[in-house]
Write a protein that holds these residues in place. Structure first.
Motif, PDB file in Angstrom:
ATOM      1  N   THR A   1       0.833  -1.246  -0.144  1.00  0.00           N
ATOM      2  CA  THR A   1       0.040   0.018  -0.107  1.00  0.00           C
ATOM      3  C   THR A   1       0.853   1.318   0.088  1.00  0.00           C
ATOM      4  OG1 THR A   1      -0.233  -0.134   2.418  1.00  0.00           O
ATOM      5  CG2 THR A   1      -2.006  -1.150   1.062  1.00  0.00           C
TER       6      THR A   1
ATOM      7  N   THR B   1      -5.568   1.029   4.542  1.00  0.00           N
ATOM      8  CA  THR B   1      -5.672  -0.271   3.711  1.00  0.00           C
ATOM      9  C   THR B   1      -4.924  -1.353   3.951  1.00  0.00           C
ATOM     10  OG1 THR B   1      -6.100   1.673   1.923  1.00  0.00           O
ATOM     11  CG2 THR B   1      -5.929  -0.601   0.966  1.00  0.00           C
TER      12      THR B   1
ATOM     13  N   CYS C   1     -15.233  -7.426   0.827  1.00  0.00           N
ATOM     14  CA  CYS C   1     -14.540  -6.138   1.221  1.00  0.00           C
ATOM     15  C   CYS C   1     -15.181  -5.264   1.915  1.00  0.00           C
ATOM     16  CB  CYS C   1     -14.101  -5.540  -0.114  1.00  0.00           C
ATOM     17  SG  CYS C   1     -12.963  -6.109  -1.021  1.00  0.00           S
TER      18      CYS C   1
ATOM     19  N   ALA D   1      -9.259   3.928  -1.791  1.00  0.00           N
ATOM     20  CA  ALA D   1      -8.956   2.841  -0.837  1.00  0.00           C
ATOM     21  C   ALA D   1      -9.773   1.655  -1.224  1.00  0.00           C
ATOM     22  CB  ALA D   1      -9.381   3.455   0.504  1.00  0.00           C
TER      23      ALA D   1
ATOM     24  N   PHE E   1      -7.896  -1.938  -2.302  1.00  0.00           N
ATOM     25  CA  PHE E   1      -8.173  -2.973  -1.242  1.00  0.00           C
ATOM     26  C   PHE E   1      -8.871  -4.235  -2.283  1.00  0.00           C
ATOM     27  CE2 PHE E   1     -11.318  -4.492   2.323  1.00  0.00           C
ATOM     28  CZ  PHE E   1     -10.329  -5.538   2.407  1.00  0.00           C
TER      29      PHE E   1
END
Length: 466
Positions: free
Chosen positions: A142, A267, A322, A416, A420
């Motif tokens: 990240t 993240t 998610c 994000a 992700f």
């Protein structure tokens, strides 16, 4: 000492989640902190609407907190207040518009591929399976993504575990007992005094802050030597901020520090919790792998294949997983405000100087808002399907607080979610994952983000053997 030790032992997120689900309340929970100082937590949609939207500028981050974390996060958008915040957000929003973020998905996928390939390469002699610690790998990935998407440059942290910026942030976000004590002292005495205590942690923090500011200053100078407009319209955060003309060089450094720290650590925390939950639920892991492999290229295969935003968005189960990870384990468990004037919440008068806690960890796990299975990992709750008549949808904008809501909501939410989704898709496609210790129960580690104390150790198997 009030409820202070309960908060320390359980973690503020867990304690407030427990109270929200067990203590009768009208959306406001009053408790006592250090030296019996009064605090309130807001946990109902109506109370949250007042704090986050209707009267959001009546509630600001405490001065002690702003001074305490500003040397690492910078006095950027995250810590700005009032009219300054409104102006900064307005000028930075173009960098986070969906029309821009969707163009970053090929980069998100490329870095996701780089992550799983680097994990495999680092354990080439481990055979069919290997043991790794997830959070460090997640943070390195990240950091590279926010470097490219935020500032147009890679830190090469995935390939180089000894990258100086990466090592610096790992040190910052591993405060240890001394760092935790200094954090508490910051609310009890002036920050200038806390910073001057002759402790190794203070010395490390100063060196880290100086290094990060120096890097940001160098990046700004380098950026000035490049064309201001990308021919493909790909504007990174730093370019947008520089082109606005709103920020001085020192203010640009503050914005860079904000997005560097907040933009990669949150993240990384989300990905760590996702891997933990999938390892605990192999049936969900297998179902997700089936969807990912049916629609996305092999992340360890031909690098010429890329991924577009539209493809990721056509994957309902990936999105559901998610969302459910972010619901159960929001990276920021609790955020804190203080009233800057006399105000009210749900008609209840709240005097100036009152400390107000906004607890995503508690709200996202509320049985009143999410039902009796609120603390269970059930991605299907995000799906609307005839085959799943129990599928639930949020009945309020304030049931899901991972990105907050209103004028102070996370400006980088779409960024994000994109990174992700790509990181998790590549991971689950490349690896089958199980906990190294099947009996492992994570202990919540305090700090800017919520993650397992001691890291997350798993055993991964290359996909050909899953």
């Amino acid at each position: 000492m009030g409820h202070f030790w309960q908060m320390i032992e359980a973690g503020p997120g867990n304690a407030l989640r427990l109270w929200a689900n067990s203590v009768p309340n009208n959306g406001i929970i009053r408790y006592l902190d250090f030296f019996n100082s009064e605090r309130i937590a807001v946990v109902s949609p109506a109370a949250l609407a007042d704090v986050l939207v209707h009267k959001c500028y009546d509630f600001e981050k405490p001065p002690q907190l702003r001074k305490g974390i500003s040397r690492i996060l910078g006095l950027g958008l995250f810590l700005a207040e009032g009219e300054v915040h409104k102006l900064q957000r307005k000028h930075l929003m173009p960098a986070f518009a969906y029309r821009h973020v969707k163009n970053l998905y090929p980069m998100f996928w490329e870095q996701s591929r780089a992550l799983v390939a680097a994990i495999l390469a680092s354990n080439v002699d481990a055979g069919v399976s290997m043991c790794i610690e997830v959070n460090e790998w997640a943070s390195r990935a990240t950091l590279d993504i926010i470097g490219l998407g935020g500032f147009g440059q890679s830190f090469d942290a995935i390939q180089d575990p000894n990258n100086e910026i990466s090592r610096t942030y790992r040190s910052i976000f591993a405060p240890g007992r001394t760092g935790q004590i200094l954090g508490i002292l910051g609310f009890l005495m002036p920050q200038w005094l806390v910073r001057r205590l002759p402790l190794l942690r203070n010395d490390k923090m100063k060196r880290s802050a100086d290094l990060i500011r120096s890097f940001c200053r160098s990046s700004i100078n380098t950026k000035r030597e490049k064309p201001k407009v990308d021919p493909e319209g790909k504007l990174d955060i730093l370019t947008v901020a520089m082109n606005s003309g709103l920020f001085s060089d020192e203010e640009l450094i503050d914005q860079m520090m904000t997005f560097l720290a907040a933009g990669h650590e949150t993240t990384a925390s989300a990905l760590t919790w996702a891997i933990y939950l999938l390892a605990k639920h192999p049936d969900i892991q297998n179902r997700l792998r089936h969807e990912v492999r049916s629609l996305l290229p092999d992340p360890l295969g031909d690098p010429s294949y890329t991924v577009a935003a539209e493809t990721i968005e056509r994957m309902p189960y990936l999105n559901a997983v998610c969302q459910e990870v972010l619901r159960l384990f929001p990276p920021v468990a609790v955020t804190i405000r203080v009233t800057v004037r006399d105000t009210s919440i749900c008609g209840q008068p709240i005097p100036q100087g009152t400390t107000v806690m906004i607890p995503p960890w508690a709200v996202n796990g509320s049985t009143e808002l999410w039902g009796p299975d609120a603390e269970e990992f059930r991605p299907d709750r995000w799906l609307r399907s005839a085959k799943d008549p129990t599928a639930e949808h949020k009945s309020s904008n304030y049931n899901f607080l991972t990105f907050l809501h209103g004028p102070r909501s996370c400006i980088g939410q779409s960024f994000a979610m994109g990174e992700f989704s790509c990181l998790l898709a590549a991971w689950v496609s490349a690896f089958g994952t199980e906990l190294q210790d099947p009996e492992f129960i994570p202990i919540l580690k305090g700090g800017i983000t919520a993650k397992p104390a001691g890291g997350l150790h798993v055993r991964v198997s290359c996909w050909q053997h899953v």
